[in-house]
Design a protein around this motif. Structure first.
Motif, PDB file in Angstrom:
ATOM      1  N   VAL A   9      -6.409   9.304   3.284  1.00 14.20           N
ATOM      2  CA  VAL A   9      -6.083   8.149   4.133  1.00 14.20           C
ATOM      3  C   VAL A   9      -5.978   6.878   3.293  1.00 14.20           C
ATOM      4  CG1 VAL A   9      -7.007   6.639   5.923  1.00 14.20           C
ATOM      5  CG2 VAL A   9      -6.986   9.106   6.279  1.00 14.20           C
ATOM      6  N   ALA A  10      -6.926   6.690   2.369  1.00  9.97           N
ATOM      7  CA  ALA A  10      -6.914   5.501   1.517  1.00  9.97           C
ATOM      8  C   ALA A  10      -5.701   5.487   0.594  1.00  9.97           C
ATOM      9  CB  ALA A  10      -8.204   5.435   0.702  1.00  9.97           C
ATOM     10  N   THR A  11      -5.167   6.661   0.272  1.00 11.02           N
ATOM     11  CA  THR A  11      -3.989   6.756  -0.582  1.00 11.02           C
ATOM     12  C   THR A  11      -2.704   6.501   0.206  1.00 11.02           C
ATOM     13  OG1 THR A  11      -5.133   8.379  -1.970  1.00 11.02           O
ATOM     14  CG2 THR A  11      -2.755   8.250  -2.218  1.00 11.02           C
ATOM     15  N   LEU A  12      -2.715   6.874   1.475  1.00 11.35           N
ATOM     16  CA  LEU A  12      -1.508   6.739   2.293  1.00 11.35           C
ATOM     17  C   LEU A  12      -1.196   5.300   2.662  1.00 11.35           C
ATOM     18  CD1 LEU A  12      -1.930   9.718   4.796  1.00 11.35           C
ATOM     19  CD2 LEU A  12      -0.310   9.560   2.900  1.00 11.35           C
ATOM     20  N   TYR A  13      -2.237   4.510   2.907  1.00 11.31           N
ATOM     21  CA  TYR A  13      -2.038   3.163   3.444  1.00 11.31           C
ATOM     22  C   TYR A  13      -2.522   2.098   2.467  1.00 11.31           C
ATOM     23  CZ  TYR A  13      -1.523   5.764   7.804  1.00 11.31           C
ATOM     24  OH  TYR A  13      -1.122   6.647   8.755  1.00 11.31           O
ATOM     25  N   ASP A  23       4.099  -0.577  -2.335  1.00  9.13           N
ATOM     26  CA  ASP A  23       2.775  -0.294  -2.884  1.00  9.13           C
ATOM     27  C   ASP A  23       2.327   1.146  -2.609  1.00  9.13           C
ATOM     28  OD1 ASP A  23       2.349  -3.125  -3.683  1.00  9.13           O
ATOM     29  OD2 ASP A  23       2.398  -3.454  -1.519  1.00  9.13           O
ATOM     30  N   ASP A  24       3.269   2.055  -2.469  1.00 10.47           N
ATOM     31  CA  ASP A  24       2.961   3.456  -2.214  1.00 10.47           C
ATOM     32  C   ASP A  24       2.105   4.014  -3.358  1.00 10.47           C
ATOM     33  OD1 ASP A  24       2.940   6.197  -1.716  1.00 10.47           O
ATOM     34  OD2 ASP A  24       5.026   6.253  -1.077  1.00 10.47           O
ATOM     35  N   ALA A  25       0.888   4.441  -3.043  1.00 11.15           N
ATOM     36  CA  ALA A  25      -0.024   4.995  -4.054  1.00 11.15           C
ATOM     37  C   ALA A  25       0.081   6.506  -4.146  1.00 11.15           C
ATOM     38  CB  ALA A  25      -1.466   4.599  -3.728  1.00 11.15           C
ATOM     39  N   VAL A  52       3.262  12.317  -8.904  1.00 10.57           N
ATOM     40  CA  VAL A  52       2.911  12.256  -7.491  1.00 10.57           C
ATOM     41  C   VAL A  52       1.428  12.603  -7.357  1.00 10.57           C
ATOM     42  CG1 VAL A  52       3.346  13.255  -5.216  1.00 10.57           C
ATOM     43  CG2 VAL A  52       5.246  12.906  -6.816  1.00 10.57           C
ATOM     44  N   ALA A  53       0.706  11.841  -6.539  1.00 14.05           N
ATOM     45  CA  ALA A  53      -0.723  12.079  -6.360  1.00 14.05           C
ATOM     46  C   ALA A  53      -0.956  13.465  -5.755  1.00 14.05           C
ATOM     47  CB  ALA A  53      -1.327  11.010  -5.463  1.00 14.05           C
ATOM     48  N   PRO A  54      -1.994  14.182  -6.201  1.00 10.64           N
ATOM     49  CA  PRO A  54      -2.267  15.531  -5.692  1.00 10.64           C
ATOM     50  C   PRO A  54      -2.904  15.489  -4.308  1.00 10.64           C
ATOM     51  CG  PRO A  54      -3.942  14.904  -7.273  1.00 10.64           C
ATOM     52  CD  PRO A  54      -2.945  13.774  -7.250  1.00 10.64           C
ATOM     53  N   TYR A  55      -2.118  15.101  -3.332  1.00 11.50           N
ATOM     54  CA  TYR A  55      -2.648  14.814  -1.996  1.00 11.50           C
ATOM     55  C   TYR A  55      -3.271  16.029  -1.312  1.00 11.50           C
ATOM     56  CZ  TYR A  55       1.851  16.756  -0.422  1.00 11.50           C
ATOM     57  OH  TYR A  55       2.934  17.571  -0.206  1.00 11.50           O
ATOM     58  N   MET A  56      -2.801  17.229  -1.654  1.00  7.36           N
ATOM     59  CA  MET A  56      -3.341  18.434  -1.013  1.00  7.36           C
ATOM     60  C   MET A  56      -4.790  18.703  -1.414  1.00  7.36           C
ATOM     61  SD  MET A  56      -0.041  20.935  -1.238  1.00  7.36           S
ATOM     62  CE  MET A  56       0.555  20.160  -2.734  1.00  7.36           C
ATOM     63  N   LEU A  57      -5.208  18.142  -2.535  1.00 10.02           N
ATOM     64  CA  LEU A  57      -6.567  18.369  -3.026  1.00 10.02           C
ATOM     65  C   LEU A  57      -7.539  17.280  -2.597  1.00 10.02           C
ATOM     66  CD1 LEU A  57      -5.723  19.481  -6.689  1.00 10.02           C
ATOM     67  CD2 LEU A  57      -6.020  20.914  -4.653  1.00 10.02           C
ATOM     68  N   MET A  58      -7.034  16.261  -1.916  1.00 12.86           N
ATOM     69  CA  MET A  58      -7.872  15.117  -1.553  1.00 12.86           C
ATOM     70  C   MET A  58      -8.657  15.382  -0.276  1.00 12.86           C
ATOM     71  SD  MET A  58      -5.269  11.922  -2.173  1.00 12.86           S
ATOM     72  CE  MET A  58      -4.571  11.552  -3.783  1.00 12.86           C
ATOM     73  N   PRO A  59      -9.931  14.959  -0.218  1.00  7.81           N
ATOM     74  CA  PRO A  59     -10.643  14.983   1.060  1.00  7.81           C
ATOM     75  C   PRO A  59      -9.980  13.990   2.012  1.00  7.81           C
ATOM     76  CG  PRO A  59     -11.922  13.805  -0.595  1.00  7.81           C
ATOM     77  CD  PRO A  59     -10.757  14.423  -1.311  1.00  7.81           C
ATOM     78  N   PRO A  60     -10.121  14.177   3.331  1.00  5.71           N
ATOM     79  CA  PRO A  60      -9.408  13.329   4.293  1.00  5.71           C
ATOM     80  C   PRO A  60      -9.572  11.828   4.066  1.00  5.71           C
ATOM     81  CG  PRO A  60     -10.380  15.194   5.427  1.00  5.71           C
ATOM     82  CD  PRO A  60     -10.865  15.269   4.007  1.00  5.71           C
ATOM     83  N   GLU A  61     -10.793  11.379   3.733  1.00  2.00           N
ATOM     84  CA  GLU A  61     -11.003   9.937   3.569  1.00  2.00           C
ATOM     85  C   GLU A  61     -10.230   9.382   2.373  1.00  2.00           C
ATOM     86  OE1 GLU A  61     -14.482  12.159   1.663  1.00  2.00           O
ATOM     87  OE2 GLU A  61     -13.334  12.240   3.557  1.00  2.00           O
ATOM     88  N   LYS A  62     -10.154  10.158   1.281  1.00  2.00           N
ATOM     89  CA  LYS A  62      -9.390   9.685   0.121  1.00  2.00           C
ATOM     90  C   LYS A  62      -7.897   9.738   0.408  1.00  2.00           C
ATOM     91  CE  LYS A  62      -8.721  10.206  -4.839  1.00  2.00           C
ATOM     92  NZ  LYS A  62      -9.098  10.932  -6.077  1.00  2.00           N
ATOM     93  N   VAL A  79      -2.561   0.436  11.484  1.00  2.00           N
ATOM     94  CA  VAL A  79      -3.198   1.552  10.774  1.00  2.00           C
ATOM     95  C   VAL A  79      -4.456   1.985  11.506  1.00  2.00           C
ATOM     96  CG1 VAL A  79      -4.349   2.262   8.637  1.00  2.00           C
ATOM     97  CG2 VAL A  79      -2.233   0.929   8.542  1.00  2.00           C
ATOM     98  N   GLN A  80      -5.256   1.032  11.950  1.00  2.00           N
ATOM     99  CA  GLN A  80      -6.461   1.360  12.704  1.00  2.00           C
ATOM    100  C   GLN A  80      -6.119   2.140  13.971  1.00  2.00           C
ATOM    101  OE1 GLN A  80     -10.031   0.609  12.286  1.00  2.00           O
ATOM    102  NE2 GLN A  80      -9.201   0.631  10.204  1.00  2.00           N
ATOM    103  N   LYS A  81      -5.043   1.746  14.621  1.00  2.00           N
ATOM    104  CA  LYS A  81      -4.626   2.443  15.836  1.00  2.00           C
ATOM    105  C   LYS A  81      -4.174   3.864  15.520  1.00  2.00           C
ATOM    106  CE  LYS A  81      -1.710   1.857  19.946  1.00  2.00           C
ATOM    107  NZ  LYS A  81      -0.731   0.969  20.631  1.00  2.00           N
ATOM    108  N   ALA A  82      -3.437   4.026  14.417  1.00  2.00           N
ATOM    109  CA  ALA A  82      -2.958   5.354  14.032  1.00  2.00           C
ATOM    110  C   ALA A  82      -4.104   6.280  13.646  1.00  2.00           C
ATOM    111  CB  ALA A  82      -1.970   5.223  12.869  1.00  2.00           C
TER     112      ALA A  82
END
Length: 272
Positions: free
Chosen positions: A147-151, A216-218, A135-145, A159-162
């Motif tokens: 977001v790119a991992t989630l979608y 395609d869940d990253a 599982v990707a270490p999402y807690m350590l990611m900066p917000p921009e990374k 996605v733009q609206k969210a």
């Protein structure tokens, strides 16, 4: 449709003051949010057309006191808090929907108290671990990374609206601070991610279970769908193509009929 309201529930375990957003009408359904904090999104709004949705805020997130997280020492404490929230709401055997971190907590609840959950919907849950597909270490990611991992497709309209932020920079700073705090408040119960023991308990789940995954869940590979299904006796899998970790945002139009059929929402199922 009535505006959702916040109910405050005093919980004896850990002396926690729970906050539960409630909206809609009809039979009860519980929604457990993701690690980033509670969001009342179009998917939940759609559920409120057929159910009274109860969406508890995880300790330290949303409308709860931030320092509440310090009172809750372990995952076991957290499970008991949710159990007492069900008691306070007089919920006996109800459908539970959990997304990501909320999916893990839904499994923990359904394993601890199988009688509490009539049907279980898991949207890209965390909670299991394979060394070959970590599982990707999402807690350590900066917000921009993160977001790119989630979608999968950041340019898509839903996605733009969210992800749309207010114009006020102070409000933006508050949103980001709340996200970081929420990731810490939920991360306390999954760090380190590899194993908190769910694999030893998950077989206790008795509820009919729908496991939905973005192909395609990253963040959590869709290969985990089979891992969950292999451990939950009465379960089935739906893989949504061209979709990342958040199908309720990226592919809501695909998710709705799948959920409608599973929950037997007749008027919706008949229309799709």
């Amino acid at each position: 449709m009535a505006t959702p309201n916040i109910r405050t529930l005093p919980i004896r375990h850990c002396d926690f003051e729970a906050k539960v957003r409630v909206g809609g009408s009809g039979p009860p359904l519980v929604y457990l949010h993701a690690a980033g904090g509670p969001i009342w999104d179009p998917f939940i709004e759609w559920l409120t057309e057929s159910f009274t949705v109860y969406a508890p805020h995880h300790p330290g997130t949303g409308e709860t006191a931030r320092d509440a997280i310090y009172k809750v020492e372990s995952l076991w404490d957290l499970v008991l808090i949710y159990d007492e929230i069900f008691d306070a709401l007089n919920l006996r055997s109800v459908p539970v929907v959990g997304t990501s971190f909320g999916g893990m907590m839904a499994c923990e609840m359904a394993a601890h108290r199988p009688d509490r959950v009539s049907k279980l919907i898991l949207l890209d849950p965390i909670g299991l671990w394979r060394e070959d597909i970590p599982v990707a270490p999402y807690m350590l990611m900066p917000p921009e990374k993160l977001v790119a991992t989630l979608y999968k497709d950041l340019s898509s309209e839903p996605v733009q609206k969210a992800l749309q932020m207010p114009d006020d920079p102070d409000q933006v700073a508050t949103i980001i601070a709340d996200l970081v705090w929420a990731l810490g408040a939920t991360g306390k119960f999954v760090w380190p991610i590899p194993d908190k023991g769910l694999k030893k308990r998950i077989h206790r789940i008795k509820a009919e279970t729908l496991i939905v995954w973005g192909e395609d869940d990253a963040l959590v590979s869709s290969a985990y769908a089979k891992e969950f299904a292999a451990r939950i006796a009465n379960s089935r899998i739906e893989i949504i193509k061209d979709c990342g970790h958040v199908p309720q945002v990226e592919r809501l139009e695909v998710l709705k009929p799948i959920v409608a059929k599973f929950l037997q929402i007749q008027r919706v199922a008949a229309a799709v």
